[in-house]
Design a protein around this motif. Sequence first.
Motif, short mmCIF file in Angstrom:
data_model
loop_
_atom_site.label_atom_id
_atom_site.label_comp_id
_atom_site.label_asym_id
_atom_site.label_seq_id
_atom_site.Cartn_x
_atom_site.Cartn_y
_atom_site.Cartn_z
N GLU A 96 0.83 -1.20 0.00
CA GLU A 96 0.00 0.00 0.00
C GLU A 96 0.87 1.26 0.00
O GLU A 96 0.54 2.25 -0.66
N LEU A 97 1.96 1.21 0.72
CA LEU A 97 2.86 2.37 0.75
C LEU A 97 3.52 2.59 -0.61
O LEU A 97 3.72 3.74 -1.02
N ASP A 98 3.84 1.50 -1.30
CA ASP A 98 4.38 1.64 -2.65
C ASP A 98 3.35 2.29 -3.58
O ASP A 98 3.69 3.16 -4.39
N ALA A 99 2.09 1.86 -3.44
CA ALA A 99 1.02 2.43 -4.26
C ALA A 99 0.84 3.91 -3.92
O ALA A 99 0.59 4.74 -4.81
N TYR A 100 0.97 4.26 -2.65
CA TYR A 100 0.87 5.65 -2.19
C TYR A 100 1.95 6.51 -2.85
O TYR A 100 1.69 7.58 -3.39
N ASP A 101 3.19 5.99 -2.81
CA ASP A 101 4.30 6.73 -3.41
C ASP A 101 4.11 6.90 -4.92
O ASP A 101 4.37 7.97 -5.48
N GLU A 102 3.67 5.84 -5.58
CA GLU A 102 3.48 5.89 -7.03
C GLU A 102 2.39 6.91 -7.39
O GLU A 102 2.50 7.64 -8.38
N TYR A 103 1.34 6.95 -6.59
CA TYR A 103 0.25 7.89 -6.84
C TYR A 103 0.74 9.33 -6.74
O TYR A 103 0.49 10.16 -7.62
N LEU A 104 1.46 9.65 -5.66
CA LEU A 104 1.97 11.01 -5.49
C LEU A 104 2.98 11.37 -6.57
O LEU A 104 3.03 12.51 -7.03
N ASP A 105 3.79 10.38 -6.98
CA ASP A 105 4.74 10.63 -8.08
C ASP A 105 3.99 10.98 -9.36
O ASP A 105 4.39 11.89 -10.10
N ALA A 106 2.90 10.26 -9.62
CA ALA A 106 2.10 10.53 -10.82
C ALA A 106 1.50 11.94 -10.77
O ALA A 106 1.45 12.65 -11.79
N ILE A 107 1.05 12.35 -9.59
CA ILE A 107 0.49 13.69 -9.43
C ILE A 107 1.56 14.75 -9.69
O ILE A 107 1.34 15.75 -10.38
N ARG A 108 2.76 14.51 -9.15
CA ARG A 108 3.86 15.47 -9.35
C ARG A 108 4.25 15.55 -10.82
O ARG A 108 4.50 16.64 -11.35
N VAL A 109 4.31 14.40 -11.49
CA VAL A 109 4.66 14.38 -12.91
C VAL A 109 3.62 15.14 -13.72
O VAL A 109 3.95 15.96 -14.59
#
Length: 298
Positions: A217-230
């Motif tokens: 879940e934490l990996d998914a959290y990080d990936e989501y925020l990365d996508a938002i930043r991109v």
Amino acid sequence: MRVKRPKFLDPKADIVFKKIFGQHPNLIKSFLNGILPLPEGRLIESIEYLTPEQSPRIPSMKNTIVDVKCTDQEDRIFIVEMQMTWSKSFLKRFLFGTSKAYVQQLDRGKFYDTLCPVYGVALVNTEFEDTTEDWFHHYRLINTKDLDKTLEGLELLFLELPKFNPKTFEDRKVGALWLRFLREAENLEDIPAEFQNNPEIAAAMELAQESAYTPEELDAYDEYLDAIRVEGTIRADSLEEGREEGRKEGEQIGIKKTAHKMLRSGMSIESVGEFTGLSIGDLRNLQNSEGMEPGSPG
């Protein structure tokens, strides 16, 4: 090496928002009662989540089923969407999805007179209304000559979280606490006393703790925020490119106006070209379009 996260995750992130509001009826009930303009006699008493097949799809960056969808004791339907970025089309897309939820009630074999109101709540993590300081935007069907007359059916609310000021929301203290929770939780080291004193918000703070999530879940959290930043970077770059193109276009217009004046004053086309940097061909086209006689060589 993983960057150390704060003690509390951002509740606006997809996986956290759904864990808090999409799995705990008492929390979404408290949230909706706190922010919706519901009459005191018609507050939500109980909440039941709709099954995925009953839920509308709202086209968005995430391309997923909306974050939270539920119904109450009066069969009113509530759709809550957390939108991290804003686009000009989002308002219409959200209206489309909310309207679809209203229409889909007939798919369950009901008659028109049994259709229940649908409330769409969009929490937006960016400012999108530049012409006003208001952060709470409420849309409903009204009679334009008698504002007290309304048609029940669809109501849309858009909340600009960055503009939210607790001092402007004193009449709904619980709602103010929920909005503060959404804005402040990820930056807190400890749970504030006013959060602890509200059982629902205290529970939400517990659910926002990093320790409440699995490594996956934490990996998914990080990936989501990365996508938002991109996505934010791409939007910013595109906007700057558009501005730069506009500046260049404006400069070219200014140069051509200057060249036009110089040619009309009798300067030679060669001299104007040397001064402005425009080609002889461009200057001849400018002369022809204006019907000017070619200037004599200088």
